[in-house]
Design an enzyme around this catalytic site. Sequence first.
Site, PDB file in Angstrom:
ATOM      1  N   SER A  63      -2.421   1.506  -3.044  1.00 37.72           N
ATOM      2  CA  SER A  63      -2.754   0.096  -2.917  1.00 37.72           C
ATOM      3  C   SER A  63      -1.500  -0.757  -2.869  1.00 37.72           C
ATOM      4  O   SER A  63      -0.821  -0.778  -1.872  1.00 37.72           O
ATOM      5  CB  SER A  63      -3.738  -0.398  -3.974  1.00 37.72           C
ATOM      6  N   HIS A  68       6.588 -11.803  -8.441  1.00 35.00           N
ATOM      7  CA  HIS A  68       7.076 -13.136  -8.090  1.00 35.00           C
ATOM      8  C   HIS A  68       7.918 -13.617  -9.270  1.00 35.00           C
ATOM      9  O   HIS A  68       7.450 -13.556 -10.413  1.00 35.00           O
ATOM     10  CB  HIS A  68       5.913 -14.094  -7.842  1.00 35.00           C
ATOM     11  N   CYS A  83      -5.500   2.640  -6.721  1.00 35.10           N
ATOM     12  CA  CYS A  83      -6.777   3.335  -6.595  1.00 35.10           C
ATOM     13  C   CYS A  83      -6.453   4.814  -6.396  1.00 35.10           C
ATOM     14  O   CYS A  83      -5.412   5.173  -5.867  1.00 35.10           O
ATOM     15  CB  CYS A  83      -7.611   2.780  -5.445  1.00 35.10           C
TER      16      CYS A  83
END
Length: 128
Positions: A63, A68, A83
């Site tokens: 995934s 940030h 996943c």
Amino acid sequence: MKKMGTHLVVDAWGAPADLLNDPEKIRRGMIEAIAAGEATLIDLCVHQFSPHGVTATATLAESHIAIHTWPEYGYFAADLFFCGKGKPVVAMEVLQKALQAKEMTMQETDRGFPSHVAAELQLEASVS
């Protein structure tokens, strides 16, 4: 619930501003975290903002990981969704260490859909 993956939402602070504003160190931290989390890197994009701040996103076979940074606050936000295989908590611990965050909160959520939907999908697949 039919679990499809694990999603971590992280807030971390107390990190040195120079680390949070260094795209190359963030790139290395992400690569170390991906390896430690036993994930498979597909693509890594790191962007330096002006006057400061970095965003890095890693597309994984499992995934993604996104980070940030706000160097002026010693803060970063991260989002890890795995996943299938992999160890997202281990990956996050490595990222926290790489960026030297003194404190961190982490919310872990199982992602997926209700069991009754999974049963319906299995029934449809067996009829086809």
